[in-house]
Design a protein around this motif. Structure first.
Motif, PDB file in Angstrom:
ATOM      1  N   VAL A 169      45.993  35.437  41.778  1.00 11.79           N
ATOM      2  CA  VAL A 169      45.493  36.711  42.298  1.00 11.79           C
ATOM      3  C   VAL A 169      44.525  36.485  43.458  1.00 11.79           C
ATOM      4  N   GLU A 170      43.594  35.565  43.290  1.00 13.38           N
ATOM      5  CA  GLU A 170      42.583  35.318  44.320  1.00 13.38           C
ATOM      6  C   GLU A 170      43.196  34.824  45.622  1.00 13.38           C
ATOM      7  N   SER A 171      44.251  34.037  45.538  1.00 13.83           N
ATOM      8  CA  SER A 171      44.837  33.427  46.732  1.00 13.83           C
ATOM      9  C   SER A 171      45.910  34.293  47.387  1.00 13.83           C
ATOM     10  N   ASP A 172      46.218  35.432  46.803  1.00 14.91           N
ATOM     11  CA  ASP A 172      47.304  36.278  47.306  1.00 14.91           C
ATOM     12  C   ASP A 172      46.845  37.076  48.527  1.00 14.91           C
ATOM     13  N   GLU A 173      47.322  36.713  49.701  1.00 12.31           N
ATOM     14  CA  GLU A 173      46.895  37.363  50.938  1.00 12.31           C
ATOM     15  C   GLU A 173      47.399  38.801  51.054  1.00 12.31           C
ATOM     16  N   LYS A 174      48.421  39.162  50.297  1.00 10.11           N
ATOM     17  CA  LYS A 174      48.949  40.525  50.350  1.00 10.11           C
ATOM     18  C   LYS A 174      48.200  41.482  49.425  1.00 10.11           C
ATOM     19  N   GLY A 175      47.270  40.974  48.630  1.00 11.34           N
ATOM     20  CA  GLY A 175      46.489  41.840  47.759  1.00 11.34           C
ATOM     21  C   GLY A 175      47.323  42.615  46.761  1.00 11.34           C
ATOM     22  N   ARG A 176      48.274  41.951  46.132  1.00  6.63           N
ATOM     23  CA  ARG A 176      49.202  42.635  45.243  1.00  6.63           C
ATOM     24  C   ARG A 176      48.618  42.968  43.876  1.00  6.63           C
ATOM     25  N   TYR A 177      47.526  42.302  43.487  1.00  4.62           N
ATOM     26  CA  TYR A 177      46.961  42.499  42.153  1.00  4.62           C
ATOM     27  C   TYR A 177      45.444  42.599  42.223  1.00  4.62           C
ATOM     28  N   GLU A 178      44.870  43.210  41.198  1.00  6.95           N
ATOM     29  CA  GLU A 178      43.421  43.261  41.079  1.00  6.95           C
ATOM     30  C   GLU A 178      43.025  43.005  39.636  1.00  6.95           C
ATOM     31  N   ILE A 179      41.850  42.410  39.463  1.00  7.51           N
ATOM     32  CA  ILE A 179      41.315  42.075  38.146  1.00  7.51           C
ATOM     33  C   ILE A 179      39.950  42.717  37.996  1.00  7.51           C
ATOM     34  N   SER A 180      39.709  43.326  36.841  1.00  7.82           N
ATOM     35  CA  SER A 180      38.409  43.961  36.583  1.00  7.82           C
ATOM     36  C   SER A 180      38.186  44.062  35.081  1.00  7.82           C
ATOM     37  N   GLY A 181      37.034  43.586  34.629  1.00  2.00           N
ATOM     38  CA  GLY A 181      36.649  43.760  33.235  1.00  2.00           C
ATOM     39  C   GLY A 181      37.637  43.229  32.228  1.00  2.00           C
ATOM     40  N   GLY A 182      38.225  42.059  32.493  1.00  2.00           N
ATOM     41  CA  GLY A 182      39.169  41.477  31.545  1.00  2.00           C
ATOM     42  C   GLY A 182      40.564  42.077  31.610  1.00  2.00           C
TER      43      GLY A 182
END
Length: 207
Positions: A85-98
């Motif tokens: 997720v962190e390395s994805d330049e297209k911003g396809r995913y997000e992480i929040s609160g587990g």
């Protein structure tokens, strides 16, 4: 390939784009591709098939997702998911609160809760053969929950050229659409999501 720079975080490639250091190895290209495809399917298309419970707004427990991936491939750990997720330049995913979710691209039924777009225009690219149909019927989701539009003409051309060599680009009156109470949300800097675009909000066609 995914590696991790101690100073700048995870990246894709051989060396960190910010400091040119090699960094710590995380995933090779084959495993990056396998995990990426698995996560895309899990968060966009068939979570229930993998035994995952998805909230109405698309969130899934990252522990549950990692466990599902490990059942299939044995090797995935939570840090692999975070690195992807962190390395994805297209911003396809997000992480929040587990929890984790796909930012866009859903075919599964979700109700996303992004900010309403406050700009003037949006852009949507199609093949020339589709122009007349859209001028008659408007733009409706195809195999996805939402219509995916671009924030700039340049981005719309780039996206459309994945599917056609000679795209036609619609300029959409986004401000009027939102003023009239229709839904258009900001997924990220490049992508907007709408329930539909009625034909009367099409302003111009660039061909």
């Amino acid at each position: 390939m995914i590696r991790r720079c101690e100073e700048h975080g995870c990246f894709r490639g051989e060396t960190c784009p910010d400091c040119d250091q090699e960094g710590q190895f995380i995933l090779d290209e084959e495993r990056e591709d396998r995990l990426g495809r698995f996560i895309a399917g899990a968060l966009r298309h068939f979570p229930a098939k993998l035994g995952l419970s998805m909230y109405e707004d698309g969130w899934v427990s990252i522990n549950a997702l990692t466990n599902a991936a490990a059942r299939k491939y044995k090797w995935p750990k939570k840090y692999h998911v975070y690195a992807l997720v962190e390395s994805d330049e297209k911003g396809r995913y997000e992480i929040s609160g587990g929890k984790i979710r796909a930012v866009y691209g859903h075919s599964v039924d979700v109700v996303l809760d992004y900010p309403i777009f406050e700009g003037d225009f949006a852009y949507y690219g199609v093949s020339p053969e589709e122009v007349d149909i859209i001028l008659d019927e408007g733009i409706l989701p195809v195999k996805q929950k939402y219509v995916h539009l671009s924030t700039t003409l340049e981005k719309a051309i780039e996206v459309a050229m994945v599917h056609t060599e000679n795209p036609s680009i619609f300029k959409i009156d986004a401000a009027a659409l939102v003023d009239d109470g229709l839904n258009m949300m900001v997924a990220n800097d490049d992508i907007l999501l709408a329930d539909e675009i009625p034909a009367e909000y099409i302003l111009e066609i660039y061909e």
